[in-house]
Enzyme design. Structure first.
Site, short mmCIF file in Angstrom:
data_model
loop_
_atom_site.label_atom_id
_atom_site.label_comp_id
_atom_site.label_asym_id
_atom_site.label_seq_id
_atom_site.Cartn_x
_atom_site.Cartn_y
_atom_site.Cartn_z
N LEU A 413 -34.72 71.44 63.77
CA LEU A 413 -34.61 70.05 64.21
C LEU A 413 -34.10 69.98 65.63
O LEU A 413 -34.46 69.11 66.40
CB LEU A 413 -33.61 69.30 63.33
CG LEU A 413 -34.03 68.99 61.89
CD1 LEU A 413 -32.85 68.45 61.12
CD2 LEU A 413 -35.15 67.99 61.90
N ASP A 529 -16.94 66.60 71.40
CA ASP A 529 -18.25 66.88 72.00
C ASP A 529 -19.13 65.64 71.92
O ASP A 529 -20.24 65.68 71.43
CB ASP A 529 -18.88 68.07 71.26
CG ASP A 529 -20.01 68.71 72.06
OD1 ASP A 529 -20.18 68.34 73.25
OD2 ASP A 529 -20.72 69.55 71.52
#
Ligand SMILES: *[C@@H]1O[C@H](CO)[C@@H](O)[C@H](O)[C@H]1NC(C)=O
Ligand SMILES: *[C@@H]1O[C@H](CO)[C@@H](O)[C@H](O)[C@H]1NC(C)=O
Ligand SMILES: *[C@@H]1O[C@H](CO)[C@@H](O)[C@H](O)[C@H]1NC(C)=O
Ligand SMILES: *[C@@H]1O[C@H](CO)[C@@H](O)[C@H](O)[C@H]1NC(C)=O
Ligand SMILES: *[C@@H]1O[C@H](CO)[C@@H](O)[C@H](O)[C@H]1NC(C)=O
Ligand SMILES: *[C@@H]1O[C@H](CO)[C@@H](O)[C@H](O)[C@H]1NC(C)=O
Length: 726
Positions: A413, A529
């Site tokens: 993905l 992040d």
């Protein structure tokens, strides 16, 4: 005449055997062998493998194609090409920066790739941020930080953030540019380290020599260039696809007794000689039988070479249990011999087989159990069983292999500096995303399982749910719910029209989710992040924050800091860069960058811009200061005519991007403000094209107005307290 002919043929034989280039073609450039498929001159090379030999150098130098990249060696066996390249450096003195170099390399066509397994990005310095940018999603960038305040603490041979740092590069990189930055112009470290260096370099070549590499300009004076390794491959097809081409002579594995294998770094394939053969598989008859018998240690009896193998026997009248290992001796009494021949080998083979099989299985089992324990699996198991309500599962390796068809390439993905994400289907038919991390740090952390459990309790409509993990592997794998509509990065940087309202809604949802992680989760979770690649979109284009708590998976002391930096350039909190400490305000900064991305439709790292505009947040803040906001905002939303709204969102973004963490708003404040802005009515007469907005706008009104379902009334499910696992 006859003799001359013979001599010529003899010479030809010698050249082809030794040089492995096409008959009649130059076999060397200077001292460097040029084996086929490479070649110099018309008809001497395969397409894309042209080499130019420039004789004006002494000795002559070979160059890739007709370009300016010269190389030092070609390896047919490993599919490698060795070259050297310039070191990037920045040098400072008391008056600031005074000299530097920013090299870049652009490899021609699809044939060459920077080897991701043989090279590492390396940087040296005591006030040094190094990163490389290149192509790919998110403008591929990876880097590391190296700091130190006293050279006497440096250890030679250790390159982990103190004076030296290293990080790997992803697969398939074909061009890159090395950049350097510093925190304080080296002002605090000038005495012992005036220069920063960065280079992509052959892994085995480089060893950090501690203080002696950092003083003066010593390193760049000694090593203007450093070695670098390229992978090369034939064409862009796999072996299977290419093999269909044998008839047309396109298939490159020409020699009998050669095999084809797919390149592991980008498209294409390579050839090697089959077992027992050696030579150049790309030439007809290039793979020659190896005369194993020429090695006397290979056989204690009589050795006879065969095609691709050899036979080792005892001479007539003598015997040995295994003539490859044991000397041949006079034959024993016939009965004994029969017994020996039949019973001993049979019994021992059987016993050995059983023994090894059992041992092997036990060994694998033991390893898995060890890893499981190391990652806190036992604690986790206990917790799950004592909290029956927890919908968190510990998966086995097989579960996940089955779900992802053995981590098939077709199931990928996404791919980033930190790892690969695969789509999978569990045995209960649930579709999931499996994250296989590549961050190879010492993760022998008993708390890991525990932290997983805490993360799994995060329950918010704008946060991707963590369903489970697999601990019995070297680096634990995480299993998330599958979110079908790609990333925010793809939405922003794809061509689709996006209304201001839709952008504000997505921003608001994201802010809510992060605020929730900061203030409602217990213990608070720092995302660590935040970037558009980590914000996913579901069926209705509702934002779902993923990969939260990533920082927890990596140790955050200064030494290890370097490894954490990957893939996050452009979003990184400058204060965190300086201190190495990640705080909630770091997330606020990163979120600010995402907000600017939404407003400008520009990437966080602008590869092609002038040096000072590389960084989107700098560009944005400076254009606000200079009152040039209109220049950077996306035309589409400017055309909607809501400058008042745009200005407010921009001001909010600017506050998030404040260099001082303390000056930034909290995520809770950001979320509240955005929620307010997202529901501001856009007057109907300024919407240019009502049809196009239908999907995204409709969606926005229910999420925005639904303050009751928003951040301040989160469903708080049974949260585990920090005491878990004590
Ligand atoms: C060989 O190198 C020299 C010096 O770089 C250059 O001027 C010349 O054009 C090169 N010759 C060929 C044939 O590329
Ligand atoms: C720093 O280097 C530049 C360039 O070499 C030189 O002009 C300048 O005088 C130097 N400054 C100091 C303080 O040494
Ligand atoms: C560097 O560290 C050493 C040993 O820890 C110490 O003796 C020395 O004074 C330090 N130097 C500086 C400049 O801090
Ligand atoms: C670095 O040097 C530049 C130019 O001399 C100066 O503008 C900047 O303020 C300096 N930065 C630091 C952190 O000293
Ligand atoms: C290669 O193998 C094929 C089929 O085994 C054989 O017909 C052919 O003669 C061989 N070529 C050479 C050059 O040995
Ligand atoms: C050929 O290459 C493959 C893939 O690298 C490798 O597994 C195999 O061992 C190689 N064969 C020989 C005979 O070297």
């Amino acid at each position: 005449m006859g003799l001359q002919m013979l001599l010529f043929q003899f010479m030809l034989l010698i050249t082809t055997a030794a040089s492995q280039s096409l008959p009649g073609c130059p076999s060397k450039c200077g001292a460097i062998d040029i084996p086929y498929p490479f070649g110099i001159g018309e008809g001497c090379f395969r397409e894309n493998f042209k080499v130019t030999c420039n004789e004006t150098f002494n000795p002559p130098k070979p160059f890739i194609s007709t370009g300016n990249l010269d190389f030092t060696k070609i390896s047919i066996q490993d599919g490698l090409m060795y070259m050297t390249q310039f070191v990037a450096y920045d040098c400072y003195n008391k008056s600031g920066w005074y000299m530097g170099n920013v090299p870049s390399i652009n490899l021609p066509d699809h044939t060459y790739t920077f080897s991701n397994t043989r090279n590492v990005l390396t940087a040296m310095g005591c006030d040094t941020v190094a990163y490389i940018t290149g192509p790919g999603e998110g403008g591929f960038s990876t880097g590391c930080v190296s700091v130190c305040n006293n050279v006497s603490v440096l250890t030679s041979g250790s390159c982990s953030g103190m004076g030296c740092c290293q990080t790997s590069i992803p697969e398939g990189v074909k061009w890159y540019k090395a950049h350097l930055q510093s925190f304080q112009n080296h002002s605090n470290v000038l005495n012992f380290n005036p220069c920063s260096y960065a280079f992509l370099v052959e892994k085995d070549w480089f060893t950090f020599n501690g203080a002696s590499d950092l003083g003066g300009r010593r390193f760049v004076d000694a090593h203007e260039q450093v070695p670098l390794v390229l992978d090369w491959a034939i064409g862009e097809q796999t072996c299977e696809e290419a093999m269909g081409n044998t008839i047309s002579m396109e298939f490159a594995c020409r020699s009998n007794n050669s095999d084809c294998y797919d390149s592991s770094n980008g498209p294409g394939y390579r050839c090697n000689c089959s077992k027992g053969y050696t030579g150049n598989p790309y030439l007809v008859d290039g793979c020659q039988d190896i005369d194993e018998c020429s090695d006397p240690s290979i056989c204690k009896g009589v050795c006879r070479n065969t095609q691709g193998s050899f036979v080792c026997e005892c001479p007539r009248g003598k015997h040995s249990d295994d003539p490859k290992m044991y000397d041949c001796v006079k034959k024993q009494f016939p009965v004994l011999r029969v017994a020996l021949v039949i019973s001993i080998p049979f019994a021992s083979v059987l016993a050995g087989l059983l023994f090894c099989f059992g041992l092997q299985r036990r060994k694998i089992h033991r390893l898995r159990e060890k890893l499981f324990r190391q990652h806190g699996g036992l604690l986790l198991e206990r917790e799950i069983s004592s909290h029956p309500g927890i919908a968190f599962k510990i998966f086995t390796k097989e579960d996940l292999e089955r779900a992802t068809s053995n981590f098939d390439k077709d199931q990928v993905l996404g791919e980033g500096g930190q790892g690969m994400v695969y789509k999978g289907v569990l045995s209960d038919r649930r579709v999931v995303a499996v994250k296989k991390s590549m961050v190879v740090t010492a993760m022998q952390n008993q708390q890991f399982g525990n932290e997983m459990l805490i993360l799994s309790q995060v329950n918010h409509k704008n946060v991707v749910k963590l369903l489970g993990c697999c601990l019995e592997v070297e680096i634990p794998m995480l299993v998330y719910e599958f979110i079908p509509n790609g990333t925010l990065f793809q939405l922003i940087h794809g061509g689709r029209r996006l209304t201001l309202k839709a952008r504000l809604r997505i921003a608001s949802e994201t802010a809510c989710a992060i605020a929730y992680l900061h203030s409602e989760a217990s213990p608070p979770i720092i995302h660590g992040d935040v970037k558009s690649l980590n914000i996913l979109l579901d069926d209705n284009y509702t934002a779902k924050v993923s990969d939260f708590g990533a920082s927890k998976l990596t140790p955050m002391d200064k030494d290890m800091f370097a490894t954490f930096m990957q893939g996050t350039w452009g979003y990184l909190d400058p204060e965190c860069l300086l201190t190495g400490i990640l705080t909630e305000k770091s997330d606020v900064y990163s979120f600010g960058v995402v907000l600017v991305e939404l407003l400008t439709r520009r990437k966080a790292v602008l590869i092609d811009g002038p040096e000072k505009d590389r960084n989107l947040s700098n560009l944005f803040v400076s254009s606000m200061k200079e009152d040039r906001l209109m220049d950077v905002l996306d035309r589409d939303i400017v055309d909607e005519g809501r400058m008042d709204l745009l200005r407010e969102v921009s001001l909010l973004a600017k506050r998030c991007l404040n260099v001082q963490g303390e000056e930034r708003p909290t995520m809770k404040e950001v979320a509240a403000e955005l929620e307010g802005l997202a529901v501001t009515e856009v007057h109907p007469w300024v919407v240019n094209n009502p049809e196009e907005t239908e999907n995204l706008i409709n969606k926005s009104s229910d999420s925005g107005a639904g303050g009751s379902t928003g951040f301040f009334s989160l469903e708080k499910r049974a949260m585990l307290s920090i005491e878990v696992g004590r």
